[in-house]
Design a protein around this motif. Structure first.
Motif, PDB file in Angstrom:
ATOM      1  N   GLN A 111       0.799  -1.223   0.000  1.00  0.00           N
ATOM      2  CA  GLN A 111       0.000   0.000   0.000  1.00  0.00           C
ATOM      3  C   GLN A 111       0.835   1.279   0.000  1.00  0.00           C
ATOM      4  O   GLN A 111       0.280   2.375  -0.027  1.00  0.00           O
ATOM      5  CB  GLN A 111      -0.948   0.006   1.199  1.00  0.00           C
ATOM      6  N   ALA A 112       2.145   1.164   0.003  1.00  0.00           N
ATOM      7  CA  ALA A 112       3.005   2.341   0.008  1.00  0.00           C
ATOM      8  C   ALA A 112       2.899   3.103  -1.309  1.00  0.00           C
ATOM      9  O   ALA A 112       2.788   2.510  -2.381  1.00  0.00           O
ATOM     10  CB  ALA A 112       4.443   1.936   0.272  1.00  0.00           C
ATOM     11  N   LEU A 113       2.956   4.430  -1.219  1.00  0.00           N
ATOM     12  CA  LEU A 113       2.870   5.271  -2.408  1.00  0.00           C
ATOM     13  C   LEU A 113       3.980   4.959  -3.403  1.00  0.00           C
ATOM     14  O   LEU A 113       3.748   4.924  -4.608  1.00  0.00           O
ATOM     15  CB  LEU A 113       2.923   6.749  -2.012  1.00  0.00           C
ATOM     16  N   GLY A 114       5.179   4.737  -2.909  1.00  0.00           N
ATOM     17  CA  GLY A 114       6.296   4.424  -3.780  1.00  0.00           C
ATOM     18  C   GLY A 114       6.076   3.150  -4.569  1.00  0.00           C
ATOM     19  O   GLY A 114       6.517   3.037  -5.716  1.00  0.00           O
ATOM     20  N   VAL A 115       5.405   2.196  -3.978  1.00  0.00           N
ATOM     21  CA  VAL A 115       5.092   0.958  -4.670  1.00  0.00           C
ATOM     22  C   VAL A 115       4.106   1.230  -5.801  1.00  0.00           C
ATOM     23  O   VAL A 115       4.304   0.790  -6.937  1.00  0.00           O
ATOM     24  CB  VAL A 115       4.512  -0.085  -3.693  1.00  0.00           C
ATOM     25  N   LEU A 116       3.056   1.961  -5.508  1.00  0.00           N
ATOM     26  CA  LEU A 116       2.057   2.296  -6.519  1.00  0.00           C
ATOM     27  C   LEU A 116       2.699   2.989  -7.714  1.00  0.00           C
ATOM     28  O   LEU A 116       2.425   2.644  -8.866  1.00  0.00           O
ATOM     29  CB  LEU A 116       0.974   3.180  -5.898  1.00  0.00           C
ATOM     30  N   ARG A 117       3.560   3.943  -7.440  1.00  0.00           N
ATOM     31  CA  ARG A 117       4.179   4.730  -8.500  1.00  0.00           C
ATOM     32  C   ARG A 117       5.209   3.939  -9.295  1.00  0.00           C
ATOM     33  O   ARG A 117       5.596   4.367 -10.379  1.00  0.00           O
ATOM     34  CB  ARG A 117       4.835   5.983  -7.918  1.00  0.00           C
ATOM     35  N   SER A 118       5.629   2.798  -8.796  1.00  0.00           N
ATOM     36  CA  SER A 118       6.641   2.003  -9.476  1.00  0.00           C
ATOM     37  C   SER A 118       6.071   1.143 -10.601  1.00  0.00           C
ATOM     38  O   SER A 118       6.837   0.606 -11.401  1.00  0.00           O
ATOM     39  CB  SER A 118       7.388   1.118  -8.474  1.00  0.00           C
ATOM     40  N   PHE A 119       4.760   1.012 -10.667  1.00  0.00           N
ATOM     41  CA  PHE A 119       4.140   0.197 -11.705  1.00  0.00           C
ATOM     42  C   PHE A 119       3.895   1.039 -12.953  1.00  0.00           C
ATOM     43  O   PHE A 119       3.218   2.066 -12.901  1.00  0.00           O
ATOM     44  CB  PHE A 119       2.836  -0.416 -11.200  1.00  0.00           C
ATOM     45  N   ALA A 120       4.437   0.585 -14.063  1.00  0.00           N
ATOM     46  CA  ALA A 120       4.413   1.359 -15.298  1.00  0.00           C
ATOM     47  C   ALA A 120       3.167   1.140 -16.142  1.00  0.00           C
ATOM     48  O   ALA A 120       2.742   2.040 -16.870  1.00  0.00           O
ATOM     49  CB  ALA A 120       5.648   1.034 -16.130  1.00  0.00           C
ATOM     50  N   TYR A 121       2.605  -0.044 -16.069  1.00  0.00           N
ATOM     51  CA  TYR A 121       1.483  -0.389 -16.926  1.00  0.00           C
ATOM     52  C   TYR A 121       0.227  -0.620 -16.110  1.00  0.00           C
ATOM     53  O   TYR A 121       0.256  -1.293 -15.072  1.00  0.00           O
ATOM     54  CB  TYR A 121       1.810  -1.638 -17.752  1.00  0.00           C
ATOM     55  N   TRP A 122      -0.879  -0.074 -16.609  1.00  0.00           N
ATOM     56  CA  TRP A 122      -2.153  -0.137 -15.897  1.00  0.00           C
ATOM     57  C   TRP A 122      -3.287  -0.482 -16.838  1.00  0.00           C
ATOM     58  O   TRP A 122      -3.320  -0.017 -17.980  1.00  0.00           O
ATOM     59  CB  TRP A 122      -2.462   1.199 -15.223  1.00  0.00           C
ATOM     60  N   GLY A 123      -4.205  -1.293 -16.348  1.00  0.00           N
ATOM     61  CA  GLY A 123      -5.418  -1.553 -17.089  1.00  0.00           C
ATOM     62  C   GLY A 123      -6.410  -0.423 -16.907  1.00  0.00           C
ATOM     63  O   GLY A 123      -6.167   0.541 -16.180  1.00  0.00           O
ATOM     64  N   GLN A 124      -7.542  -0.537 -17.579  1.00  0.00           N
ATOM     65  CA  GLN A 124      -8.572   0.495 -17.521  1.00  0.00           C
ATOM     66  C   GLN A 124      -9.442   0.393 -16.281  1.00  0.00           C
ATOM     67  O   GLN A 124     -10.144   1.343 -15.938  1.00  0.00           O
ATOM     68  CB  GLN A 124      -9.447   0.430 -18.772  1.00  0.00           C
TER      69      GLN A 124
END
Length: 132
Positions: A111-124
């Motif tokens: 749940q850390a913000l840094g973890v979220l921001r580390s993912f480059a690809y996202w679904g809709q």
């Protein structure tokens, strides 16, 4: 480039189950670390579950014991099995991936913000609504 396509969301009663799917299109070498995130209206996006290339998993405390992340390599598909759903699980659920392998932050503090921001690809996203 990688495209992620989620499906399986819907509306269920509390205590019910849903299975979300995320099909990966493109370079699978760019999806060495994958996860599920969710965002409810007015709230920050939060990590739900992560899966590393060796099959290791991590879950947010709020879903541990109820949700299971898994994958089918032959189908290039990531799953999130959600059982005993609660109204507070209501959110838009997103599949995400990154080329870099899952590391300690992903596998311990999803749940850390840094973890979220580390993912480059996202679904809709796919909407999950749980009613009481």
């Amino acid at each position: 480039q990688v495209q992620l396509v989620e499906s399986g969301g819907g509306s269920v009663q509390a205590g019910g189950s849903l299975r979300l799917s995320c099909v990966v299109f493109g370079d699978t070498y760019s999806t060495n670390c994958m996860g599920w995130f969710r965002q409810a209206p007015g709230k920050q996006r939060e990590g739900v579950a992560a899966l590393d290339i060796d099959g290791g998993t991590n879950y947010a405390d709020s879903v541990k014991g109820r949700f299971t992340i898994s994958q089918d390599n032959a189908k290039n598909t990531l799953y999130l099995q959600m059982n005993r759903l609660k109204p507070e699980d209501t959110a838009m659920y997103y599949c995400a991936a990154r080329p870099r392998a899952c590391d300690v932050p992903v596998m311990t503090t999803i749940q850390a913000l840094g973890v979220l921001r580390s993912f480059a690809y996202w679904g809709q996203g796919t909407q999950v609504t749980v009613s009481s």
